[in-house]
Design a protein around this motif. Structure first.
Motif, mmCIF file in Angstrom:
data_model
loop_
_atom_site.group_PDB
_atom_site.id
_atom_site.type_symbol
_atom_site.label_atom_id
_atom_site.label_comp_id
_atom_site.label_asym_id
_atom_site.label_seq_id
_atom_site.Cartn_x
_atom_site.Cartn_y
_atom_site.Cartn_z
ATOM 1 N N UNK A 1 2.287 39.088 53.856
ATOM 2 C CA UNK A 1 1.308 38.445 52.974
ATOM 3 C C UNK A 1 1.975 37.439 52.038
ATOM 4 N N UNK A 2 1.169 36.444 51.600
ATOM 5 C CA UNK A 2 1.635 35.415 50.647
ATOM 6 C C UNK A 2 2.874 34.702 51.166
ATOM 7 N N UNK A 3 3.005 34.647 52.491
ATOM 8 C CA UNK A 3 4.101 33.936 53.149
ATOM 9 C C UNK A 3 5.482 34.474 52.773
ATOM 10 N N UNK A 4 5.531 35.724 52.305
ATOM 11 C CA UNK A 4 6.825 36.360 52.065
ATOM 12 C C UNK A 4 7.630 35.741 50.945
ATOM 13 N N UNK A 5 7.064 35.633 49.752
ATOM 14 C CA UNK A 5 7.734 34.986 48.631
ATOM 15 C C UNK A 5 8.834 35.871 48.039
ATOM 16 N N UNK A 6 9.986 35.274 47.757
ATOM 17 C CA UNK A 6 11.049 35.947 47.030
ATOM 18 C C UNK A 6 10.586 36.176 45.590
ATOM 19 N N UNK A 7 10.727 37.400 45.086
ATOM 20 C CA UNK A 7 10.228 37.725 43.752
ATOM 21 C C UNK A 7 11.153 37.283 42.618
ATOM 22 N N UNK A 8 12.341 36.789 42.942
ATOM 23 C CA UNK A 8 13.279 36.374 41.894
ATOM 24 C C UNK A 8 12.698 35.178 41.137
ATOM 25 N N UNK A 9 12.312 35.350 39.867
ATOM 26 C CA UNK A 9 11.642 34.271 39.151
ATOM 27 C C UNK A 9 12.544 33.084 38.851
ATOM 28 N N UNK A 10 13.841 33.306 38.783
ATOM 29 C CA UNK A 10 14.751 32.213 38.438
ATOM 30 C C UNK A 10 14.864 31.171 39.542
ATOM 31 N N UNK B 1 13.098 24.697 37.944
ATOM 32 C CA UNK B 1 13.611 23.392 38.346
ATOM 33 C C UNK B 1 14.127 22.644 37.121
ATOM 34 N N UNK B 2 15.168 21.847 37.338
ATOM 35 C CA UNK B 2 15.712 21.066 36.245
ATOM 36 C C UNK B 2 16.617 21.900 35.362
ATOM 37 N N UNK B 3 17.036 21.348 34.227
ATOM 38 C CA UNK B 3 17.938 22.053 33.334
ATOM 39 C C UNK B 3 19.383 21.859 33.729
ATOM 40 N N UNK C 1 21.497 24.336 34.636
ATOM 41 C CA UNK C 1 22.003 25.381 35.510
ATOM 42 C C UNK C 1 20.964 25.686 36.590
ATOM 43 N N UNK C 2 21.447 26.309 37.656
ATOM 44 C CA UNK C 2 20.565 26.639 38.783
ATOM 45 C C UNK C 2 20.861 28.058 39.243
ATOM 46 N N UNK C 3 19.805 28.848 39.396
ATOM 47 C CA UNK C 3 19.953 30.219 39.892
ATOM 48 C C UNK C 3 19.978 30.221 41.416
ATOM 49 N N UNK C 4 20.760 31.141 41.991
ATOM 50 C CA UNK C 4 20.825 31.235 43.454
ATOM 51 C C UNK C 4 20.921 32.679 43.939
ATOM 52 N N UNK C 5 20.477 33.641 43.131
ATOM 53 C CA UNK C 5 20.481 35.041 43.557
ATOM 54 C C UNK C 5 20.130 35.931 42.373
ATOM 55 N N UNK C 6 20.001 37.249 42.577
ATOM 56 C CA UNK C 6 20.282 37.974 43.788
ATOM 57 C C UNK C 6 19.110 38.897 44.159
ATOM 58 N N UNK C 7 18.678 39.827 43.269
ATOM 59 C CA UNK C 7 17.690 40.809 43.695
ATOM 60 C C UNK C 7 16.902 41.370 42.513
ATOM 61 N N UNK D 1 15.180 37.016 31.784
ATOM 62 C CA UNK D 1 16.256 36.530 32.649
ATOM 63 C C UNK D 1 16.558 35.057 32.376
ATOM 64 N N UNK D 2 15.537 34.262 32.130
ATOM 65 C CA UNK D 2 15.770 32.848 31.812
ATOM 66 C C UNK D 2 16.446 32.704 30.455
ATOM 67 N N UNK D 3 16.016 33.513 29.486
ATOM 68 C CA UNK D 3 16.632 33.449 28.159
ATOM 69 C C UNK D 3 18.112 33.819 28.214
ATOM 70 N N UNK D 4 18.430 34.850 28.974
ATOM 71 C CA UNK D 4 19.820 35.287 29.061
ATOM 72 C C UNK D 4 20.687 34.233 29.730
ATOM 73 N N UNK D 5 20.209 33.657 30.824
ATOM 74 C CA UNK D 5 21.001 32.633 31.508
ATOM 75 C C UNK D 5 21.222 31.422 30.609
ATOM 76 N N UNK D 6 20.175 30.974 29.928
ATOM 77 C CA UNK D 6 20.305 29.820 29.033
ATOM 78 C C UNK D 6 21.276 30.122 27.903
ATOM 79 N N UNK D 7 21.173 31.329 27.330
ATOM 80 C CA UNK D 7 22.079 31.723 26.245
ATOM 81 C C UNK D 7 23.528 31.733 26.713
ATOM 82 N N UNK D 8 23.794 32.318 27.864
ATOM 83 C CA UNK D 8 25.172 32.438 28.351
ATOM 84 C C UNK D 8 25.809 31.067 28.581
#
Length: 387
Positions: free
Chosen positions: A197-206, A210-212, A214-220, A260-267
């Motif tokens: 269903x829903x074409x099998x979307x990855x649930x990772x919100x990061x 787009x933009x910014x 930094x770019x997220x590429x994983x994991x679970x 998760x977005x706040x933590x990545x931006x802070x780091x």
């Protein structure tokens, strides 16, 4: 004699410290992989229900087998009735399917398929129970001291536990040891046989940001009623600096995405890489015993760069430590001292310092001079100051 003295670093300017991060996650671990620096540790060694985040261990077992050549991504596995009937998140395999290893990796990472995990476990170990036992054994070998597994999928079980630290160690391993498979984690859709269903979307919100800078590429991701919402994430900047983080126990999917977005931006924004000493640049001098020079310059063999909290730059200190005086002869490039860097909130860093130049043994005249100095100090000590 052990010598230690403070070293002023002129570039250190800044304001009052404000680098601490408050998170609503019940457990969290943030790690700068580029500098191997822990930035945040909140209950990180507490064993918690990891939910689907523990699927990373199932993937580790599979990646190890691929790396060793025991399996190929084109190999197929049979689907048992147990796998077919698994509840929760699925890739929707059926008993007459023969999914390839490549398809199962897609199904585990992107669809979080509990059924795919059972297929892999039974295919590699004969039963999910045996596979879980092997997972626990392997976790211990990898230094994951707070991990025990009851199944391959993260299905709720009182004996299925991992700590945020262990999940972070596992993420680092997947990134560094299996780069040939890491690209799977950045994929956003997978629809096995058109059944998901829903074409099998990855649930990772990061992955949807787009933009910014930094770019997220994983994991679970992971979620059960007991565990709450969690995420094992990784993101990278254009300059190659990478972070890995784990958050767990969030109250909602929305809270997980925001935290998760706040933590990545802070780091990335509150910590910066700074070169604190250039290779070959003298940072101090050390006394020399019985050499044809009284001192020798101390220099780092390589540029010394460290991760520094932006708001704590003025609070960083550095000292040079060595056991001295150093005994001649000394060869240029010999490690003879350490630069000890103290950064508030971060572990002490110790950087090797080497001799800037050769210092041969002194000649006969030097020996006589040194002997005379020793005798003078022994028999004619300096007078004590008047009281």
């Amino acid at each position: 004699m052990f010598s230690r003295f403070s070293l002023a670093l002129a570039f250190l300017l800044g304001s009052a410290p404000a680098w601490a991060f408050e998170t609503q996650a019940t457990a969290a671990w943030v790690y700068d992989l580029t500098t191997q620096t822990v930035l945040l540790d909140k209950n990180a060694n507490t064993a918690i229900p990891p939910a689907s985040m523990s699927k990373l261990m199932t993937l580790n077992m599979l990646f190890e087998a691929l790396h060793d050549g025991r399996y190929q991504t084109s190999d197929t596995f049979a689907v048992s009735e147990k796998a077919w009937k698994m509840g929760g998140s699925k890739m929707f395999v059926k008993p007459d399917d023969r999914p390839t290893v490549d398809e199962l990796i897609h199904g585990i990472i992107i669809n979080s398929g509990n059924d795919a995990c059972v297929v892999v476990a039974e295919g590699m170990a004969g039963s999910e129970e045996e596979f879980a036992r092997r997972m626990t054994e392997r976790a211990g070998q990898l230094g994951m001291d707070h991990s025990t597994f009851a199944n391959a999928s993260g299905w709720p079980d009182p004996d299925h536990r991992m700590s945020a630290h262990d999940l972070g160690l596992l993420a680092v391993r997947l990134i560094t040891e299996f780069p040939e498979y890491y690209s799977y984690f950045a994929l956003t859709e997978y629809n096995y046989q058109g059944r998901v269903p829903a074409n099998g979307q990855n649930r990772n919100p990061l992955l949807r940001i787009k933009g910014g800078d930094w770019k997220a590429d994983g994991l679970k991701t992971g979620h059960t009623e007991e565990a709450g919402y969690g995420l094992v994430g990784s993101a990278v900047q254009d300059n190659g600096r990478r972070i890995v983080f784990v958050i767990a126990g969030l109250p909602s999917d929305k809270a997980r995405a925001e935290e998760s977005e706040r933590i990545a931006s802070w780091a990335f924004r509150e910590y910066a890489m700074k070169t604190i000493a250039k290779a070959g640049t003298r940072v101090a001098e050390a006394e020399v015993w019985m050499g044809d020079a009284e001192t020798v310059g101390l220099v780092p063999a390589e540029d010394v760069a460290r991760l520094i909290p932006v708001a704590a730059r003025d609070q960083m200190t550095a000292e040079v430590a060595y056991t001295g005086p150093l005994k001649a002869p000394i060869a240029k490039g010999d490690q003879v001292a350490e630069l000890v860097v103290q950064i508030p909130g971060l572990p002490e860093a110790r950087v090797p310092l080497v001799a800037e130049a050769d210092v041969p043994k002194g000649g006969f005249g030097k020996k006589l001079t040194t002997a005379a100095q020793v005798l003078i100090k022994r028999f004619f000590p300096a007078e004590a100051p008047a009281s």
